[in-house]
Design a protein around this motif. Sequence first.
Motif, PDB file in Angstrom:
ATOM      1  N   ILE A   9       0.862  -1.172   0.000  1.00  0.00           N
ATOM      2  CA  ILE A   9       0.000   0.000   0.000  1.00  0.00           C
ATOM      3  C   ILE A   9       0.900   1.224   0.000  1.00  0.00           C
ATOM      4  CG2 ILE A   9      -1.743   1.298   1.288  1.00  0.00           C
ATOM      5  CD1 ILE A   9      -2.658  -1.412   2.479  1.00  0.00           C
ATOM      6  N   LYS A  10       0.632   2.154  -0.913  1.00  0.00           N
ATOM      7  CA  LYS A  10       1.447   3.366  -1.031  1.00  0.00           C
ATOM      8  C   LYS A  10       0.828   4.481  -0.186  1.00  0.00           C
ATOM      9  CE  LYS A  10       2.954   2.196  -5.671  1.00  0.00           C
ATOM     10  NZ  LYS A  10       2.828   2.527  -7.096  1.00  0.00           N
ATOM     11  N   PHE A  11       1.294   4.584   1.038  1.00  0.00           N
ATOM     12  CA  PHE A  11       0.868   5.656   1.927  1.00  0.00           C
ATOM     13  C   PHE A  11       1.549   6.948   1.475  1.00  0.00           C
ATOM     14  CE2 PHE A  11       0.340   1.785   4.409  1.00  0.00           C
ATOM     15  CZ  PHE A  11      -0.899   1.980   4.992  1.00  0.00           C
ATOM     16  N   ASP A  80      -2.897   1.338  -8.707  1.00  0.00           N
ATOM     17  CA  ASP A  80      -1.696   2.105  -8.359  1.00  0.00           C
ATOM     18  C   ASP A  80      -1.240   1.864  -6.929  1.00  0.00           C
ATOM     19  OD1 ASP A  80      -1.505   3.398 -10.865  1.00  0.00           O
ATOM     20  OD2 ASP A  80      -3.026   4.844 -10.250  1.00  0.00           O
ATOM     21  N   GLY A  81      -2.090   1.201  -6.138  1.00  0.00           N
ATOM     22  CA  GLY A  81      -1.739   0.904  -4.757  1.00  0.00           C
ATOM     23  C   GLY A  81      -1.892   2.078  -3.819  1.00  0.00           C
ATOM     24  N   ASP A  82      -2.628   3.127  -4.269  1.00  0.00           N
ATOM     25  CA  ASP A  82      -2.716   4.320  -3.429  1.00  0.00           C
ATOM     26  C   ASP A  82      -4.135   4.721  -3.023  1.00  0.00           C
ATOM     27  OD1 ASP A  82      -3.648   5.275  -5.850  1.00  0.00           O
ATOM     28  OD2 ASP A  82      -2.109   6.808  -6.073  1.00  0.00           O
ATOM     29  N   THR A  83      -5.098   3.828  -3.195  1.00  0.00           N
ATOM     30  CA  THR A  83      -6.471   4.075  -2.737  1.00  0.00           C
ATOM     31  C   THR A  83      -7.116   2.755  -2.352  1.00  0.00           C
ATOM     32  OG1 THR A  83      -6.683   5.935  -4.283  1.00  0.00           O
ATOM     33  CG2 THR A  83      -8.719   5.081  -3.332  1.00  0.00           C
ATOM     34  N   LEU A  84      -7.777   2.745  -1.202  1.00  0.00           N
ATOM     35  CA  LEU A  84      -8.516   1.560  -0.750  1.00  0.00           C
ATOM     36  C   LEU A  84      -9.990   1.691  -1.109  1.00  0.00           C
ATOM     37  CD1 LEU A  84      -7.107   1.207   2.872  1.00  0.00           C
ATOM     38  CD2 LEU A  84      -6.566  -0.255   0.924  1.00  0.00           C
TER      39      LEU A  84
END
Length: 108
Positions: A9-11, A80-84
Amino acid sequence: MRVDPSIEIKFDSSGLVPAIIQDSLTARVLMLAYVNRESLEKMTETGETWFWSRSRQSLWHKGETSGNTQRIVSMSLDCDGDTLLILVEPSGPACHTGETSCFFRSLD
């Protein structure tokens, strides 16, 4: 509930990721909130939504004061791994105003 540790996950630089909360039965978007690592851990432990309040700078359990909790049905991550995206079964309105969804004001 378990989060696959191989999924990254891209925090953001503040340690947050946006989360879209959607009713699992109606598909209605209920709210958008922010999640940090601690709130993600709480969600996996409890099966209910937990968020990071940017205004209060603290962790909060959805429904803690109102009783309008959200039981998590599933969580997924965008490409993109930046939104859940979190599908939930709500026990009441999502919005603090008493509206079902926080998205009730039309711009039309």
